[in-house]
Scaffold this motif. Structure first.
Motif, PDB file in Angstrom:
ATOM      1  N   GLN A  56      -8.869  -7.807 -48.763  1.00 18.66           N
ATOM      2  CA  GLN A  56      -9.002  -6.733 -49.423  1.00 18.66           C
ATOM      3  C   GLN A  56      -7.510  -6.482 -49.720  1.00 18.66           C
ATOM      4  O   GLN A  56      -6.853  -5.505 -50.336  1.00 18.66           O
ATOM      5  CB  GLN A  56      -9.673  -5.357 -48.916  1.00 18.66           C
ATOM      6  CG  GLN A  56     -11.274  -5.791 -49.327  1.00 18.66           C
ATOM      7  CD  GLN A  56     -12.117  -4.807 -48.274  1.00 18.66           C
ATOM      8  OE1 GLN A  56     -11.565  -4.143 -47.476  1.00 18.66           O
ATOM      9  NE2 GLN A  56     -13.480  -4.941 -48.349  1.00 18.66           N
ATOM     10  N   VAL A 116      -9.239  -1.636 -38.510  1.00 17.46           N
ATOM     11  CA  VAL A 116      -9.243  -1.605 -40.071  1.00 17.46           C
ATOM     12  C   VAL A 116      -8.210  -0.737 -40.731  1.00 17.46           C
ATOM     13  O   VAL A 116      -7.330  -1.330 -41.549  1.00 17.46           O
ATOM     14  CB  VAL A 116     -10.685  -1.186 -40.444  1.00 17.46           C
ATOM     15  CG1 VAL A 116     -10.642  -1.448 -42.179  1.00 17.46           C
ATOM     16  CG2 VAL A 116     -11.622  -2.122 -40.300  1.00 17.46           C
ATOM     17  N   LYS A 141     -13.193 -10.172 -44.076  1.00 16.67           N
ATOM     18  CA  LYS A 141     -13.481  -9.177 -44.888  1.00 16.67           C
ATOM     19  C   LYS A 141     -12.001  -8.257 -45.348  1.00 16.67           C
ATOM     20  O   LYS A 141     -11.700  -7.932 -46.615  1.00 16.67           O
ATOM     21  CB  LYS A 141     -14.488  -8.434 -44.789  1.00 16.67           C
ATOM     22  CG  LYS A 141     -14.999  -7.482 -45.712  1.00 16.67           C
ATOM     23  CD  LYS A 141     -16.125  -6.593 -45.049  1.00 16.67           C
ATOM     24  CE  LYS A 141     -16.744  -5.617 -46.012  1.00 16.67           C
ATOM     25  NZ  LYS A 141     -17.388  -4.762 -45.572  1.00 16.67           N
ATOM     26  N   SER A 142     -11.427  -7.928 -44.186  1.00 21.23           N
ATOM     27  CA  SER A 142     -10.536  -6.557 -44.253  1.00 21.23           C
ATOM     28  C   SER A 142      -9.090  -7.547 -44.856  1.00 21.23           C
ATOM     29  O   SER A 142      -8.526  -6.703 -45.796  1.00 21.23           O
ATOM     30  CB  SER A 142      -9.894  -6.430 -42.952  1.00 21.23           C
ATOM     31  OG  SER A 142     -11.184  -5.746 -42.377  1.00 21.23           O
ATOM     32  N   GLN A 195      -4.991  -1.944 -43.041  1.00 23.95           N
ATOM     33  CA  GLN A 195      -4.757  -1.553 -44.488  1.00 23.95           C
ATOM     34  C   GLN A 195      -3.399  -0.832 -44.650  1.00 23.95           C
ATOM     35  O   GLN A 195      -2.612  -0.999 -45.839  1.00 23.95           O
ATOM     36  CB  GLN A 195      -5.782  -0.403 -44.795  1.00 23.95           C
ATOM     37  CG  GLN A 195      -7.297  -1.036 -44.880  1.00 23.95           C
ATOM     38  CD  GLN A 195      -8.329  -0.091 -45.017  1.00 23.95           C
ATOM     39  OE1 GLN A 195      -8.097   1.205 -44.331  1.00 23.95           O
ATOM     40  NE2 GLN A 195      -9.644  -0.231 -45.253  1.00 23.95           N
TER      41      GLN A 195
END
Length: 314
Positions: free
Chosen positions: A95, A69, A91-92, A73
């Motif tokens: 974002q 994750v 989901k990651s 990011q």
């Protein structure tokens, strides 16, 4: 003395801070290795390329670790097929800002090239309805086959998309990125012709693959699979399916059955036992190929040789 210590502390903290930020001096992060092959060719000499999925893991059932994750990011750019394939990333990636992601299956040029998935078999004996899971847990139960990196045509479109995003993010590197894309396209064109030559004599030879992953490659090069053992490699094929395959093997309709490095089910050996059918291994993720500027060409060539060695009987 205090002044000297303060300076020392400042220098030390800067050194530590520098060490701390190094890992997040990000890279292009590709979900799976073949996408890393394409990205590495375009990013060569500009930024590094990393692959999320470890060798030997399957994109069908991977779960992100906290370190994964963080890598997503901190990435300059994340390259993936899309939620129907790597559901574990959805989901990651959602974002991340749009300019830091490339969703290959959603590209305008790729959409018309998508092949329908085969969702017709392997439902016996599982005791629950898969229809409720469409698009959530298992990409195979979506409408399309998402193993798009096995299409040379889609690989080229993917390279263009990665190039365009990196030019947006790093305009100062445009000349290098342009040169990399040109080199990739010309290398791909040459390799595509070579692979076509290797596979041309094998058209018409029947075989079974372990799972429904190779449609783009097979269609592009005119190969003639008789079918697959399973749609989802996590689910063993049912008795009826195995009986159908064994009947075709006994009747000499197939010359080869292919397993995969990640999945070496005893079921393939059991079905082929007592027949003259050869066994081979196809690696749809390029486990043995090292990441580098020519790795996608090596991947295509390697896959062609895996087909040829079993179908020709070398």
């Amino acid at each position: 003395m205090l002044h000297k210590n303060t300076l020392l502390f400042a220098g030390l903290s800067a050194a530590l801070w520098g060490a701390a930020v190094l890992p997040s001096q990000a890279a292009v992060v590709a979900s799976i290795k073949p996408l890393g092959f394409i990205a590495a060719a375009i990013a060569d000499g500009v930024t590094t390329t990393e692959v999320l999925l470890p060798d030997g893991a399957s994109e069908h059932d991977y779960a992100l670790r906290p370190s994964d994750v963080k890598r997503l990011q901190g990435a300059d750019l994340v390259v993936w097929v899309g939620p129907e394939m790597e559901a574990f990333m959805q989901k990651s990636v959602s974002q991340l800002p749009q300019q830091k992601q490339v969703t290959l299956a959603a590209l305008g040029g790729v959409k018309p090239l998508l092949m329908k998935g085969d969702d017709n078999d392997d439902h016996e004996g599982h005791g629950h309805d898969h229809s409720a899971e469409k698009g959530e847990e298992d990409h195979h139960h979506g409408e399309y086959n998402m193993h798009i990196w096995l299409s040379p045509e889609i690989a080229r479109l993917s390279a263009v998309a990665i190039h365009d995003k990196l030019v947006e993010l790093m305009p100062q590197n445009r000349a290098q990125l342009d040169a990399n894309l040109q080199k990739f396209e010309s290398g791909l064109s040459t390799t595509d012709k070579q692979v076509g030559t290797v596979l041309a004599p094998l058209k018409g030879k029947g075989y079974f693959v372990f799972h429904d992953a190779y449609g783009y490659f097979e269609k592009h090069y005119g190969l003639t699979p008789l079918g697959h053992f399973t749609v989802n490699p996590e689910i063993q094929p049912g008795a009826q399916r195995l009986h159908e395959i064994r009947t075709q093997l006994v009747e000499h309709k197939a010359v080869c059955v292919f397993a995969e490095p990640q999945f070496r089910p005893a079921v393939i050996n059991a079905v082929a036992r007592g027949t003259s059918v050869r066994s081979g291994t196809l690696d749809p993720l390029g486990i043995d190929v090292a990441l580098g500027k020519d790795s996608y060409m090596q991947f295509l060539t390697g896959l062609a040789n895996q087909y040829a060695s079993c179908l020709k009987g070398d």
